[in-house]
Design a protein around this motif. Sequence first.
Motif, PDB file in Angstrom:
ATOM      1  N   ARG A  99      29.249  20.663  49.707  1.00  0.00           N
ATOM      2  CA  ARG A  99      28.386  21.660  50.352  1.00  0.00           C
ATOM      3  C   ARG A  99      29.165  22.740  51.091  1.00  0.00           C
ATOM      4  NH1 ARG A  99      23.234  20.538  49.820  1.00  0.00           N
ATOM      5  NH2 ARG A  99      22.564  18.407  49.411  1.00  0.00           N
ATOM      6  N   ILE A 100      30.394  22.442  51.518  1.00  0.00           N
ATOM      7  CA  ILE A 100      31.165  23.423  52.288  1.00  0.00           C
ATOM      8  C   ILE A 100      32.349  24.007  51.511  1.00  0.00           C
ATOM      9  CG2 ILE A 100      30.490  22.475  54.527  1.00  0.00           C
ATOM     10  CD1 ILE A 100      33.255  21.110  54.627  1.00  0.00           C
ATOM     11  N   PHE A 101      32.678  23.413  50.379  1.00  0.00           N
ATOM     12  CA  PHE A 101      33.835  23.868  49.610  1.00  0.00           C
ATOM     13  C   PHE A 101      33.596  25.246  49.000  1.00  0.00           C
ATOM     14  CE2 PHE A 101      36.189  24.357  45.657  1.00  0.00           C
ATOM     15  CZ  PHE A 101      37.478  24.227  46.143  1.00  0.00           C
ATOM     16  N   ARG A 102      34.643  26.075  48.987  1.00  0.00           N
ATOM     17  CA  ARG A 102      34.614  27.379  48.330  1.00  0.00           C
ATOM     18  C   ARG A 102      35.805  27.472  47.387  1.00  0.00           C
ATOM     19  NH1 ARG A 102      30.332  26.812  49.385  1.00  0.00           N
ATOM     20  NH2 ARG A 102      29.071  27.783  50.977  1.00  0.00           N
ATOM     21  N   PRO A 103      35.579  27.792  46.120  1.00  0.00           N
ATOM     22  CA  PRO A 103      36.682  27.875  45.156  1.00  0.00           C
ATOM     23  C   PRO A 103      37.559  29.101  45.408  1.00  0.00           C
ATOM     24  CG  PRO A 103      34.651  28.607  44.148  1.00  0.00           C
ATOM     25  CD  PRO A 103      34.288  28.100  45.519  1.00  0.00           C
ATOM     26  N   ARG A 104      38.753  29.049  44.856  1.00  0.00           N
ATOM     27  CA  ARG A 104      39.695  30.167  44.923  1.00  0.00           C
ATOM     28  C   ARG A 104      39.611  30.912  43.592  1.00  0.00           C
ATOM     29  NH1 ARG A 104      44.931  27.317  47.546  1.00  0.00           N
ATOM     30  NH2 ARG A 104      45.744  29.429  47.452  1.00  0.00           N
ATOM     31  N   ILE A 105      39.138  32.143  43.650  1.00  0.00           N
ATOM     32  CA  ILE A 105      38.957  32.954  42.444  1.00  0.00           C
ATOM     33  C   ILE A 105      39.937  34.118  42.482  1.00  0.00           C
ATOM     34  CG2 ILE A 105      37.354  34.387  41.122  1.00  0.00           C
ATOM     35  CD1 ILE A 105      35.100  32.616  42.336  1.00  0.00           C
ATOM     36  N   VAL A 106      40.747  34.205  41.423  1.00  0.00           N
ATOM     37  CA  VAL A 106      41.772  35.242  41.333  1.00  0.00           C
ATOM     38  C   VAL A 106      41.398  36.173  40.185  1.00  0.00           C
ATOM     39  CG1 VAL A 106      44.219  35.692  40.958  1.00  0.00           C
ATOM     40  CG2 VAL A 106      43.509  33.625  42.184  1.00  0.00           C
ATOM     41  N   ARG A 107      41.192  37.430  40.512  1.00  0.00           N
ATOM     42  CA  ARG A 107      40.928  38.444  39.496  1.00  0.00           C
ATOM     43  C   ARG A 107      42.208  39.253  39.293  1.00  0.00           C
ATOM     44  NH1 ARG A 107      36.243  37.457  42.057  1.00  0.00           N
ATOM     45  NH2 ARG A 107      34.366  37.312  40.787  1.00  0.00           N
ATOM     46  N   VAL A 108      42.464  39.595  38.038  1.00  0.00           N
ATOM     47  CA  VAL A 108      43.711  40.298  37.716  1.00  0.00           C
ATOM     48  C   VAL A 108      43.440  41.558  36.909  1.00  0.00           C
ATOM     49  CG1 VAL A 108      45.108  38.187  37.790  1.00  0.00           C
ATOM     50  CG2 VAL A 108      44.075  38.902  35.633  1.00  0.00           C
ATOM     51  N   ASP A 109      44.439  42.443  36.911  1.00  0.00           N
ATOM     52  CA  ASP A 109      44.337  43.656  36.087  1.00  0.00           C
ATOM     53  C   ASP A 109      44.879  43.351  34.683  1.00  0.00           C
ATOM     54  OD1 ASP A 109      47.147  43.730  36.201  1.00  0.00           O
ATOM     55  OD2 ASP A 109      47.211  45.443  37.588  1.00  0.00           O
ATOM     56  N   GLY A 110      45.041  44.370  33.868  1.00  0.00           N
ATOM     57  CA  GLY A 110      45.478  44.194  32.484  1.00  0.00           C
ATOM     58  C   GLY A 110      46.898  43.663  32.318  1.00  0.00           C
ATOM     59  N   GLU A 111      47.685  43.722  33.399  1.00  0.00           N
ATOM     60  CA  GLU A 111      49.047  43.186  33.356  1.00  0.00           C
ATOM     61  C   GLU A 111      49.182  41.898  34.162  1.00  0.00           C
ATOM     62  OE1 GLU A 111      51.746  46.321  34.361  1.00  0.00           O
ATOM     63  OE2 GLU A 111      50.971  47.614  32.774  1.00  0.00           O
ATOM     64  N   ASN A 112      48.042  41.298  34.465  1.00  0.00           N
ATOM     65  CA  ASN A 112      47.965  40.019  35.198  1.00  0.00           C
ATOM     66  C   ASN A 112      48.515  40.119  36.613  1.00  0.00           C
ATOM     67  OD1 ASN A 112      46.700  38.785  33.036  1.00  0.00           O
ATOM     68  ND2 ASN A 112      48.640  38.164  32.127  1.00  0.00           N
ATOM     69  N   ARG A 113      48.329  41.279  37.224  1.00  0.00           N
ATOM     70  CA  ARG A 113      48.642  41.440  38.645  1.00  0.00           C
ATOM     71  C   ARG A 113      47.354  41.217  39.421  1.00  0.00           C
ATOM     72  NH1 ARG A 113      51.603  46.916  37.338  1.00  0.00           N
ATOM     73  NH2 ARG A 113      49.420  47.283  36.959  1.00  0.00           N
ATOM     74  N   ILE A 114      47.463  40.541  40.545  1.00  0.00           N
ATOM     75  CA  ILE A 114      46.296  40.185  41.341  1.00  0.00           C
ATOM     76  C   ILE A 114      45.648  41.439  41.910  1.00  0.00           C
ATOM     77  CG2 ILE A 114      45.510  38.941  43.389  1.00  0.00           C
ATOM     78  CD1 ILE A 114      47.835  36.941  42.814  1.00  0.00           C
ATOM     79  N   LEU A 115      44.316  41.509  41.712  1.00  0.00           N
ATOM     80  CA  LEU A 115      43.541  42.622  42.272  1.00  0.00           C
ATOM     81  C   LEU A 115      43.134  42.292  43.702  1.00  0.00           C
ATOM     82  CD1 LEU A 115      41.251  43.332  39.194  1.00  0.00           C
ATOM     83  CD2 LEU A 115      43.145  44.754  40.019  1.00  0.00           C
ATOM     84  N   PRO A 116      43.072  43.286  44.575  1.00  0.00           N
ATOM     85  CA  PRO A 116      42.640  43.016  45.955  1.00  0.00           C
ATOM     86  C   PRO A 116      41.178  42.573  45.995  1.00  0.00           C
ATOM     87  CG  PRO A 116      43.002  45.381  45.606  1.00  0.00           C
ATOM     88  CD  PRO A 116      43.381  44.684  44.335  1.00  0.00           C
TER      89      PRO A 116
END
Length: 117
Positions: A99-116
């Motif tokens: 009920r309290i857990f929040r997943p870690r979601i990583v979005r990336v650009d076309g070169e697999n660099r992390i988006l803010p």
Amino acid sequence: MQITLMKGKNHRASLPEADLHHEGSIAIDRKLLDEGGFVVYERVEIFNVETGARFGTYVIDAPEGSGTVGLNGATARLAIPGDKLIVVAYATFNEAEARIFRPRIVRVDGENRILPG
């Protein structure tokens, strides 16, 4: 009761390489692993956005900052360079934890660099 939830996700990573003759796994840039909460040798599910294929393997690390997301072994037959992949890891929680857990979601650009954000 135990509940299985998504614990981490790399969303829409670009596949720059696939190596049929390498021992099976998915190699992922160390920065992406850390941000997504993945552990080396952890089982993951992979979803190919281009084809709809869904398959599982385990994670190995690639050099930090390399942008590597590479399928190895038999999984290399399930995507081609340029495909977008979603890589998901799961964990099991009791009901109170879930009920309290929040997943870690990583979005990336076309070169697999992390988006803010």
